[in-house]
Design a protein around this motif. Structure first.
Motif, PDB file in Angstrom:
ATOM      1  N   TYR A  21      -3.371 -68.815 -51.345  1.00 55.95           N
ATOM      2  CA  TYR A  21      -3.555 -68.647 -52.774  1.00 55.95           C
ATOM      3  C   TYR A  21      -2.241 -68.138 -53.361  1.00 55.95           C
ATOM      4  O   TYR A  21      -1.641 -67.201 -52.831  1.00 55.95           O
ATOM      5  CB  TYR A  21      -4.663 -67.648 -53.081  1.00 55.95           C
ATOM      6  CG  TYR A  21      -6.052 -68.228 -52.997  1.00 55.95           C
ATOM      7  CD1 TYR A  21      -6.486 -68.892 -51.858  1.00 55.95           C
ATOM      8  CD2 TYR A  21      -6.950 -68.104 -54.046  1.00 55.95           C
ATOM      9  CE1 TYR A  21      -7.765 -69.427 -51.774  1.00 55.95           C
ATOM     10  CE2 TYR A  21      -8.222 -68.630 -53.968  1.00 55.95           C
ATOM     11  CZ  TYR A  21      -8.625 -69.291 -52.826  1.00 55.95           C
ATOM     12  OH  TYR A  21      -9.871 -69.818 -52.741  1.00 55.95           O
ATOM     13  N   ALA A  22      -1.819 -68.738 -54.478  1.00 52.12           N
ATOM     14  CA  ALA A  22      -0.547 -68.348 -55.084  1.00 52.12           C
ATOM     15  C   ALA A  22      -0.629 -68.428 -56.605  1.00 52.12           C
ATOM     16  O   ALA A  22      -1.356 -69.265 -57.162  1.00 52.12           O
ATOM     17  CB  ALA A  22       0.575 -69.244 -54.581  1.00 52.12           C
ATOM     18  N   PHE A  23       0.127 -67.577 -57.265  1.00 51.60           N
ATOM     19  CA  PHE A  23       0.226 -67.536 -58.717  1.00 51.60           C
ATOM     20  C   PHE A  23       1.509 -68.265 -59.118  1.00 51.60           C
ATOM     21  O   PHE A  23       2.574 -67.990 -58.569  1.00 51.60           O
ATOM     22  CB  PHE A  23       0.279 -66.065 -59.176  1.00 51.60           C
ATOM     23  CG  PHE A  23       0.424 -65.881 -60.648  1.00 51.60           C
ATOM     24  CD1 PHE A  23      -0.652 -66.077 -61.496  1.00 51.60           C
ATOM     25  CD2 PHE A  23       1.636 -65.501 -61.190  1.00 51.60           C
ATOM     26  CE1 PHE A  23      -0.514 -65.892 -62.857  1.00 51.60           C
ATOM     27  CE2 PHE A  23       1.781 -65.319 -62.544  1.00 51.60           C
ATOM     28  CZ  PHE A  23       0.701 -65.512 -63.388  1.00 51.60           C
ATOM     29  N   VAL A  24       1.414 -69.198 -60.051  1.00 43.99           N
ATOM     30  CA  VAL A  24       2.572 -69.986 -60.487  1.00 43.99           C
ATOM     31  C   VAL A  24       3.377 -69.155 -61.485  1.00 43.99           C
ATOM     32  O   VAL A  24       2.904 -68.850 -62.583  1.00 43.99           O
ATOM     33  CB  VAL A  24       2.131 -71.322 -61.124  1.00 43.99           C
ATOM     34  CG1 VAL A  24       3.341 -72.103 -61.595  1.00 43.99           C
ATOM     35  CG2 VAL A  24       1.310 -72.143 -60.145  1.00 43.99           C
ATOM     36  N   THR A  25       4.601 -68.764 -61.101  1.00 43.67           N
ATOM     37  CA  THR A  25       5.440 -67.930 -61.959  1.00 43.67           C
ATOM     38  C   THR A  25       6.440 -68.723 -62.784  1.00 43.67           C
ATOM     39  O   THR A  25       6.882 -68.265 -63.827  1.00 43.67           O
ATOM     40  CB  THR A  25       6.214 -66.894 -61.122  1.00 43.67           C
ATOM     41  OG1 THR A  25       7.018 -67.580 -60.161  1.00 43.67           O
ATOM     42  CG2 THR A  25       5.266 -65.943 -60.414  1.00 43.67           C
ATOM     43  N   TYR A  39       4.044 -66.969 -56.358  1.00 42.65           N
ATOM     44  CA  TYR A  39       3.917 -65.591 -55.896  1.00 42.65           C
ATOM     45  C   TYR A  39       2.703 -65.511 -54.974  1.00 42.65           C
ATOM     46  O   TYR A  39       1.584 -65.794 -55.394  1.00 42.65           O
ATOM     47  CB  TYR A  39       3.747 -64.641 -57.082  1.00 42.65           C
ATOM     48  CG  TYR A  39       3.531 -63.206 -56.668  1.00 42.65           C
ATOM     49  CD1 TYR A  39       4.598 -62.428 -56.241  1.00 42.65           C
ATOM     50  CD2 TYR A  39       2.269 -62.635 -56.692  1.00 42.65           C
ATOM     51  CE1 TYR A  39       4.406 -61.112 -55.843  1.00 42.65           C
ATOM     52  CE2 TYR A  39       2.062 -61.322 -56.306  1.00 42.65           C
ATOM     53  CZ  TYR A  39       3.139 -60.574 -55.890  1.00 42.65           C
ATOM     54  OH  TYR A  39       2.954 -59.274 -55.493  1.00 42.65           O
ATOM     55  N   SER A  40       2.934 -65.152 -53.719  1.00 42.60           N
ATOM     56  CA  SER A  40       1.855 -64.987 -52.754  1.00 42.60           C
ATOM     57  C   SER A  40       1.172 -63.642 -52.993  1.00 42.60           C
ATOM     58  O   SER A  40       1.801 -62.587 -52.843  1.00 42.60           O
ATOM     59  CB  SER A  40       2.408 -65.038 -51.333  1.00 42.60           C
ATOM     60  OG  SER A  40       1.403 -64.668 -50.411  1.00 42.60           O
ATOM     61  N   ILE A  41      -0.078 -63.676 -53.373  1.00 44.95           N
ATOM     62  CA  ILE A  41      -0.816 -62.448 -53.684  1.00 44.95           C
ATOM     63  C   ILE A  41      -1.074 -61.641 -52.410  1.00 44.95           C
ATOM     64  O   ILE A  41      -1.043 -60.419 -52.435  1.00 44.95           O
ATOM     65  CB  ILE A  41      -2.135 -62.792 -54.395  1.00 44.95           C
ATOM     66  CG1 ILE A  41      -1.822 -63.524 -55.699  1.00 44.95           C
ATOM     67  CG2 ILE A  41      -2.966 -61.551 -54.667  1.00 44.95           C
ATOM     68  CD1 ILE A  41      -2.989 -64.204 -56.330  1.00 44.95           C
ATOM     69  N   VAL A  47       8.276 -67.327 -53.653  1.00 38.72           N
ATOM     70  CA  VAL A  47       9.035 -68.399 -53.019  1.00 38.72           C
ATOM     71  C   VAL A  47       9.179 -69.555 -53.996  1.00 38.72           C
ATOM     72  O   VAL A  47       8.402 -69.687 -54.943  1.00 38.72           O
ATOM     73  CB  VAL A  47       8.365 -68.908 -51.716  1.00 38.72           C
ATOM     74  CG1 VAL A  47       8.307 -67.832 -50.675  1.00 38.72           C
ATOM     75  CG2 VAL A  47       6.998 -69.467 -51.992  1.00 38.72           C
ATOM     76  N   LYS A  48      10.181 -70.367 -53.751  1.00 42.03           N
ATOM     77  CA  LYS A  48      10.385 -71.600 -54.518  1.00 42.03           C
ATOM     78  C   LYS A  48       9.937 -72.767 -53.654  1.00 42.03           C
ATOM     79  O   LYS A  48      10.258 -72.831 -52.471  1.00 42.03           O
ATOM     80  CB  LYS A  48      11.859 -71.784 -54.892  1.00 42.03           C
ATOM     81  CG  LYS A  48      12.412 -70.700 -55.793  1.00 42.03           C
ATOM     82  CD  LYS A  48      11.885 -70.843 -57.186  1.00 42.03           C
ATOM     83  CE  LYS A  48      12.522 -69.766 -58.064  1.00 42.03           C
ATOM     84  NZ  LYS A  48      11.882 -69.596 -59.304  1.00 42.03           N
TER      85      LYS A  48
END
Length: 106
Positions: A21-25, A39-41, A47-48
């Motif tokens: 699960y990741a948040f798109v920054t 962003y890995s919660i 990471v890119k």
């Protein structure tokens, strides 16, 4: 989302959330690919990664989305060498081949 909007970065971590699960920054749209900041919660790291233009156009991903990353691959990085673009033998780029939306941004 609020944390990113107010502080300009994510700080929250949660070890109970799956690692995919990741948040798109951020999103950087190029002519043939999209550079996505994730962003890995679970781990609290950003990471890119790269997404193909076709997947990006069919998914309607935007900054602030929460996604579940599916298949990924490591592809050779394209670098400029002697005035020509060539594929690196040592450096790799992370490519996302599939993902699902968990929560859409407002």
């Amino acid at each position: 989302q609020n944390e990113y909007d107010l502080l300009g970065r994510c700080l929250t971590t949660n070890s109970n959330i799956p690692s995919n699960y990741a948040f798109v920054t951020s999103l950087g749209v190029r002519s043939n690919k999209v550079i996505v900041g994730l962003y890995s919660i679970k781990h609290g790291k950003e990471v890119k990664a790269f997404v193909s233009k076709r997947l990006y156009n069919s998914s309607s991903i935007v900054k602030g989305d929460l996604i579940k990353v599916g298949d990924t691959s490591a592809r050779p990085k394209t670098i400029m060498q002697d005035g020509k673009w060539v594929k690196s033998k040592t450096d790799k780029d992370l490519w996302i081949d599939s993902f699902e939306h968990v929560n859409k941004a407002n």
